[in-house]
Design an enzyme around this catalytic site. Structure first.
Site, PDB file in Angstrom:
ATOM      1  N   GLY A 190       0.842  -1.194   0.000  1.00 44.87           N
ATOM      2  CA  GLY A 190       0.000   0.000   0.000  1.00 44.87           C
ATOM      3  C   GLY A 190       0.877   1.244   0.000  1.00 44.87           C
ATOM      4  N   GLY A 202      -0.302   4.985  -0.645  1.00 46.03           N
ATOM      5  CA  GLY A 202      -1.293   5.611   0.224  1.00 46.03           C
ATOM      6  C   GLY A 202      -0.705   6.688   1.118  1.00 46.03           C
ATOM      7  CG  ASP A 203      -2.862  10.378   2.058  1.00 42.98           C
ATOM      8  OD1 ASP A 203      -2.145  10.565   1.054  1.00 42.98           O
ATOM      9  OD2 ASP A 203      -3.936  10.977   2.246  1.00 42.98           O
ATOM     10  CG  ASP A 210     -10.786   6.490  14.029  1.00 48.04           C
ATOM     11  OD1 ASP A 210     -10.073   5.642  13.464  1.00 48.04           O
ATOM     12  OD2 ASP A 210     -10.586   7.713  13.913  1.00 48.04           O
ATOM     13  CG  HIS A 248      -5.650   5.419  19.456  1.00 48.91           C
ATOM     14  ND1 HIS A 248      -4.865   4.439  18.878  1.00 48.91           N
ATOM     15  CD2 HIS A 248      -5.949   6.281  18.437  1.00 48.91           C
ATOM     16  CE1 HIS A 248      -4.709   4.701  17.589  1.00 48.91           C
ATOM     17  NE2 HIS A 248      -5.364   5.801  17.304  1.00 48.91           N
ATOM     18  CE  LYS A 253     -13.358  15.830  27.364  1.00 49.26           C
ATOM     19  NZ  LYS A 253     -13.623  17.142  28.010  1.00 49.26           N
ATOM     20  NE  ARG A 292      -6.462  17.631  32.088  1.00 54.29           N
ATOM     21  CZ  ARG A 292      -6.006  18.738  32.665  1.00 54.29           C
ATOM     22  NH1 ARG A 292      -6.105  18.871  33.983  1.00 54.29           N
ATOM     23  NH2 ARG A 292      -5.465  19.700  31.950  1.00 54.29           N
ATOM     24  NE  ARG A 331       0.026  19.692  27.803  1.00 57.04           N
ATOM     25  CZ  ARG A 331       0.865  20.629  28.266  1.00 57.04           C
ATOM     26  NH1 ARG A 331       2.052  20.789  27.717  1.00 57.04           N
ATOM     27  NH2 ARG A 331       0.519  21.379  29.279  1.00 57.04           N
TER      28      ARG A 331
END
Length: 565
Positions: free
Chosen positions: A83, A86-87, A307, A312, A405, A418, A447
């Site tokens: 591939g 691809g990007d 996603d 993640h 979130k 956090r 972070r």
């Protein structure tokens, strides 16, 4: 130094694997006789099981002595990016490989092949990727020379993803560059998941290594739910062993995510506090300040929960919450992560809020809504935002809400963890904080991006004659503390795959446990056709997310912190 070559035969052919690794995993023993080792082991692949044929291994060991068959056998690594047009390949994989070359992290002998359906010459591939290559800011010397040397090792082969003949042609080209060395081959599948199995079948049968290892990196998404994920795993394992499959989640390669276990397990001050006794809640926050421009059609098939949250954020949660592993060995760490996932309470619909961004005018600029994208159905109910409350039912975390979130088209871009600690019992200074005790809460913030940092919010006295208190940060700001540039996550993960380090890759039982948490919720959302709450492009997201946090007496730290500044 000993060099080992392993060869594996079966009828039908089986993927390559090391005899030592196999023996270690299955409790087999073997002995060396004049540098040659042979063993018979039970079948491990699905095809071998069907035929009942055992796997027969022969291992040749060369120790450099005069009695050895050859004084030295050099090895090489051939990396094939499937591939390549691809990007992802252009923007991430090829630049990451160049960065590894620039840092002298790749083996002495290596070759990179791009493989895709597009017709392209070697020169056209080099021109395509050259514009994306950059050198480290702190090491600009000989940058152009390094780029030229790297590009000369990059080649291209055009072929269909389901053609064994095309992969045989690739195999012939790879052998020319390997020049009789021990050939180790890494395939990176930067293609849609519906053709993963076709590519693996062709690569395994036609272009896997005969006398070295063969490994395959698979990009997410790993299915849409438990059933499709299990089907994909079965398809891959028909041609590969679990040890050959490297399921990549690039967030696990982020510097601050990898530092999470170091922070916890190598600092005495944190580990004793890492439990329900001292931690009030944990927040995992992911936000992007742009929408789905350019990939709305793809995104609409998955949504923000699949996603971002199911992979993640859930992987970060598992790393954060796991017990101390026996060692830093990949299997020990992944065993602990699986225990966390299996201890988690099934997600309930009332503990989830979904949202979708709508168009918004700010000044003279109009920002489009999600359904304004021509590739997205006008009546789409796909969430571009989701917030959820999760719980781990074990002794360490019982009752502690883990709030997730994730959203697109929000007011800023960030990814962070956090940790809000409990209020100080009988706080002597509560009068100085008024009625809002949350202002006195200690908070650890990790972070992940952008502007990587770790900081701890503490209370202290403002200098002066009076007794005024202030909330300050003990701050480790990476850019200020370290002069070197932080490597991209893909660099770390590609290097780990080349070296056979599996710690940051996802095992199949991890994947099963993760999908078992989210699949019932996803099916209920789709069955009930739950309409997402609309929020303006560039806002802080749906109001419902604040009500969800308030339900568990929690304030989102990223927003409350901004309001106090």
């Amino acid at each position: 130094m000993e060099t080992t070559i392993a060869r594996c035969w079966a009828n039908p052919p089986c993927p390559q694997t090391s005899l030592y690794s196999y023996s270690h995993a299955h409790g087999l023993t073997y002995s060396k006789n004049r540098g040659v080792v042979s063993a018979v082991a039970p079948p491990t692949t699905e095809k071998a099981k069907e035929s009942g044929s055992p796997l027969r291994f022969t291992e040749v060991v060369v120790d450099g002595s005069a009695a050895s068959p050859r004084e030295r056998i050099e090895s090489t690594v051939s990396i094939t990016v499937v591939g390549a047009s691809g990007d992802l390949a252009k923007k991430k994989i090829f630049p990451a490989l160049f960065a590894l070359y620039y840092e002298d992290c790749l083996p002495k002998h290596f070759t990179i092949f791009g493989y895709a359906r597009s017709k392209m010459t070697d020169a056209e591939l080099r021109k395509m990727i050259s514009g994306k290559l950059t050198c480290r800011i702190d090491k600009r010397a000989n940058c152009e020379d390094k780029m030229d040397q790297f590009l000369q090792r990059c080649f291209y082969h055009s072929g269909q993803y389901n053609s064994e003949d095309n992969f045989k042609e690739l195999d012939k080209k790879l052998k020319e560059h390997e020049a009789g060395r021990v050939a180790n081959r890494l395939f990176y599948l930067s293609v849609p998941p519906d053709i993963f199995v076709d590519v693996v079948r062709c690569a395994s049968r036609s272009s896997s290594s005969a006398i070295g290892w063969t490994r395959v990196i698979v990009e997410k998404p790993f299915g849409r739910d438990s059933e499709s994920s299990a089907e994909l795993t079965r398809g891959l394992k028909e041609y590969l062993t679990e040890e050959q499959i490297y399921r990549i989640d690039h967030y696990l390669g982020k510097e601050l995510v990898e530092n999470l276990s170091v922070l916890r397990f190598s600092n005495l001050v944190f580990e004793p506090l890492w439990s329900r006794q001292y931690i009030r809640n944990v927040q995992l926050i992911f936000s992007e300040d742009f929408g789905t421009e350019g990939r709305g059609g793809y995104f609409d098939n998955y949504g923000i929960i699949r996603d971002i949250m199911q992979n993640h954020l859930l992987q970060i949660l598992a790393l954060f919450a796991m017990e101390t592993p026996v060692s830093l060995d990949a299997e020990d760490i992944r065993n602990e992560k699986v225990k966390v996932l299996r201890s988690m309470r099934p997600l309930q619909l009332e503990d989830v809020v979904t949202g979708q961004y709508k168009s918004h005018v700010k000044g003279d600029t109009r920002y489009p809504g999600y359904t304004d994208d021509n590739t997205v159905p006008k009546n789409s109910l796909t969430p571009t935002f989701a917030a959820a409350a999760l719980f781990i039912d074990n002794a360490r975390w019982d009752g502690v809400p883990f709030l997730m979130k994730a959203g697109k088209a929000l007011h800023n871009r960030r990814a962070e963890i956090r940790v809000q600690f409990r209020h100080v019992p009988g706080n002597l200074y509560k009068r100085n904080f008024g009625t809002d005790l949350d202002q006195a809460t200690n908070e650890l913030v990790i972070r992940v991006q952008p502007d990587e940092a770790i900081y701890l919010k503490i209370n202290n006295k403002i200098p002066g004659l009076g007794m005024r208190l202030d909330r300050s940060n003990l701050n480790l700001h990476y850019a200020a503390r370290y002069s070197s540039e932080i490597p991209d996550a893909y660099e770390r993960l590609l290097l780990d795959a080349i070296e056979g380090e599996r710690r940051l890759f996802i095992r199949s039982d991890e994947l099963d446990a993760a999908w078992s948490l989210f699949t019932p919720l996803l099916k209920e959302l789709e069955f009930r056709k739950v309409a997402p709450e609309l929020y303006p492009y560039g806002s802080r997201g749906p109001v419902g997310a604040h009500y969800l946090a308030a339900k568990y007496n929690v304030r989102w730290g990223d927003i409350s912190g901004e309001l106090r500044q």
